[in-house]
Design an enzyme around this catalytic site. Structure first.
Site, mmCIF file in Angstrom:
data_model
loop_
_atom_site.group_PDB
_atom_site.id
_atom_site.type_symbol
_atom_site.label_atom_id
_atom_site.label_comp_id
_atom_site.label_asym_id
_atom_site.label_seq_id
_atom_site.Cartn_x
_atom_site.Cartn_y
_atom_site.Cartn_z
ATOM 1 N N GLU A 294 -65.189 32.371 -25.886
ATOM 2 C CA GLU A 294 -64.560 33.573 -25.329
ATOM 3 C C GLU A 294 -64.774 34.786 -26.227
ATOM 4 O O GLU A 294 -65.199 35.852 -25.752
ATOM 5 C CB GLU A 294 -63.057 33.346 -25.118
ATOM 6 N N ASP B 38 -62.433 28.044 -25.635
ATOM 7 C CA ASP B 38 -61.394 29.073 -25.661
ATOM 8 C C ASP B 38 -60.504 28.748 -26.863
ATOM 9 O O ASP B 38 -59.763 27.767 -26.842
ATOM 10 C CB ASP B 38 -60.579 29.069 -24.363
ATOM 11 N N ILE C 170 -57.884 30.221 -28.134
ATOM 12 C CA ILE C 170 -56.457 30.271 -27.763
ATOM 13 C C ILE C 170 -56.394 30.585 -26.277
ATOM 14 O O ILE C 170 -56.623 31.725 -25.865
ATOM 15 C CB ILE C 170 -55.671 31.356 -28.541
ATOM 16 N N ASP C 171 -56.123 29.587 -25.471
ATOM 17 C CA ASP C 171 -55.887 29.874 -24.058
ATOM 18 C C ASP C 171 -54.387 30.092 -23.914
ATOM 19 O O ASP C 171 -53.581 29.213 -24.236
ATOM 20 C CB ASP C 171 -56.370 28.728 -23.155
ATOM 21 N N THR D 31 -53.370 33.620 -24.765
ATOM 22 C CA THR D 31 -53.226 34.581 -25.876
ATOM 23 C C THR D 31 -51.964 35.424 -25.707
ATOM 24 O O THR D 31 -51.261 35.700 -26.682
ATOM 25 C CB THR D 31 -54.480 35.475 -25.967
ATOM 26 N N ASP E 255 -61.764 29.116 -19.858
ATOM 27 C CA ASP E 255 -60.381 28.736 -19.550
ATOM 28 C C ASP E 255 -60.317 27.405 -18.804
ATOM 29 O O ASP E 255 -59.291 26.716 -18.848
ATOM 30 C CB ASP E 255 -59.709 29.800 -18.662
HETATM 31 C C1 IPD Z 1 -56.055 33.626 -19.780
HETATM 32 C C2 IPD Z 1 -55.090 32.547 -19.395
HETATM 33 C C3 IPD Z 1 -54.291 32.989 -18.194
HETATM 34 C C4 IPD Z 1 -55.167 33.354 -17.029
HETATM 35 C C5 IPD Z 1 -56.172 34.385 -17.433
HETATM 36 C C6 IPD Z 1 -56.964 33.909 -18.625
HETATM 37 P P1 IPD Z 1 -56.711 33.789 -22.376
HETATM 38 O O1 IPD Z 1 -56.849 33.191 -20.864
HETATM 39 O O2 IPD Z 1 -55.771 31.350 -19.106
HETATM 40 O O3 IPD Z 1 -53.470 31.942 -17.763
HETATM 41 O O4 IPD Z 1 -54.384 33.892 -15.998
HETATM 42 O O5 IPD Z 1 -57.017 34.609 -16.316
HETATM 43 O O6 IPD Z 1 -57.895 34.896 -18.984
HETATM 44 O O7 IPD Z 1 -57.095 35.229 -22.295
HETATM 45 O O8 IPD Z 1 -55.297 33.600 -22.785
HETATM 46 O O9 IPD Z 1 -57.682 32.991 -23.151
#
Ligand code: IPD
Length: 322
Positions: free
Chosen positions: A111, A131, A133-134, A136, A261
């Protein structure tokens, strides 16, 4: 923390440079095979990848947990609500550096590397889809669902999926054809076939374009009015998918998340007996930024009818550099 992380599996020696790969089940991509592979070697190699991914995810999770105790400097990416922190960047660097030491020829889709300008391209080559940190936004606010997500693909197919929900200390793992597990216990999707008895997970995402927000809310309203028992958002796509795999929610859908993700989670859901589809009910395309993960076809078909469809720019077409 050092770049070298402990792992118990034997040294990884296969996966030389070549155009396509033969997998343990004998399937292979259509492009030219330049070297005969050995299925049992490949099976061992995938186990080595899995063991390493788990070790790396656990170490990454430790860094995330430590960072939660301190100040977090927050920056933005594609919009004012698309957040990134120095911890996201640090953890991704650590994961990539560590994997490179063990698997120097492998490719990466990460990412934060993609946000920094690297290509987001899925090829037939062994590729780690990361990813760091999923969730964030959850991390920034100490909302307690944060995951490290690591998928590993060969021939554009995810072969290994690891999602470490750091604060819950839950390690979700899957290998294609070998089942899905949480902390070593087998996972199984819910057996519910009646959508009215279901919980559905979805997300608001980070696009605040009024037209997009209207579509997202319209879909949610349609799903709620089916009616269903509830609609939930964990704030991380990876954990939403693990909730489907665990049988806690019947389905998760989203339009707008990214390949990193969902790569690992998609395998965890399918290995737990679920389905991973496009939001229109067709075949999923990990780069399309659209996904529906469901426990079974009956629930999936009901949800598909309620989703207001739109197509965000694909991950492999988008200019992610901010
Ligand atoms: C996000 C999370 C979130 C989702 C977003 C993602 P991130 O990833 O997975 O649940 O709704 O579309 O971008 O930015 O925290 O790695």
């Amino acid at each position: 923390m050092t770049g070298k992380w402990e792992e118990t599996a034997p040294a990884f020696t296969v996966f030389p440079e070549r155009k396509s790969w033969t997998l343990p089940n004998g399937s292979q991509s259509s492009s030219t095979i330049t070297q005969q592979s050995h299925p049992s070697n490949m099976a061992d190699s995938l186990q080595t990848v899995m063991d390493y991914a788990v070790a790396v995810a656990r170490k990454a999770g430790e860094v995330v947990q430590t960072a939660l105790a301190g100040d977090r400097k927050v920056m933005t990416k594609s919009s004012a609500v698309d957040l990134v922190t120095q911890t996201d960047q640090k953890v991704e660097k650590l994961i990539i550096q560590s994997v490179k030491e063990k698997f120097p020829t492998h490719r990466f889709i990460g990412e934060e590397s993609v946000a920094a300008g690297e290509a987001c391209e899925l090829t037939n080559e062994p590729t780690w889809i990361i990813d760091p940190i999923d969730g964030t936004t959850n991390f920034v606010h100490s909302f307690p669902f944060v995951a490290v997500s690591i998928g590993f693909s060969v021939n554009k197919q995810v072969e290994v999926g690891v999602v470490y929900s750091c604060l819950e200390d839950k390690m979700f793992t899957a290998r294609r054809g070998r089942g899905a597990f949480c902390n070593g216990e087998p996972l199984q999707v819910s057996e519910q076939t009646d959508v009215h008895q279901s919980i559905i997970a979805t997300e608001f995402g980070s696009n605040r374009d009024p037209e997009v927000v209207d579509k997202i809310f319209c879909s949610m309203k349609n799903v709620l009015k089916l009616p269903v028992h509830g609609v939930r958002s964990a704030g991380t796509a990876a954990i939403n998918m693990c909730l489907v795999a665990s049988g806690c929610v019947e389905a998760y859908y989203e339009i707008g998340m990214h390949v990193w993700d969902i790569a690992a989670g998609s395998l965890i859901v399918s290995e737990a007996g679920g389905l991973v589809l496009d939001v229109d009910g067709g075949q999923v395309d990990l780069m399309s930024r659209r996904v529906l993960a469901a426990n079974n076809r009956s629930i999936a078909e009901k949800i598909v009818k309620e989703i207001v469809l739109f197509r965000p720019p694909r991950d492999d077409a988008l200019d992610h550099k901010q």
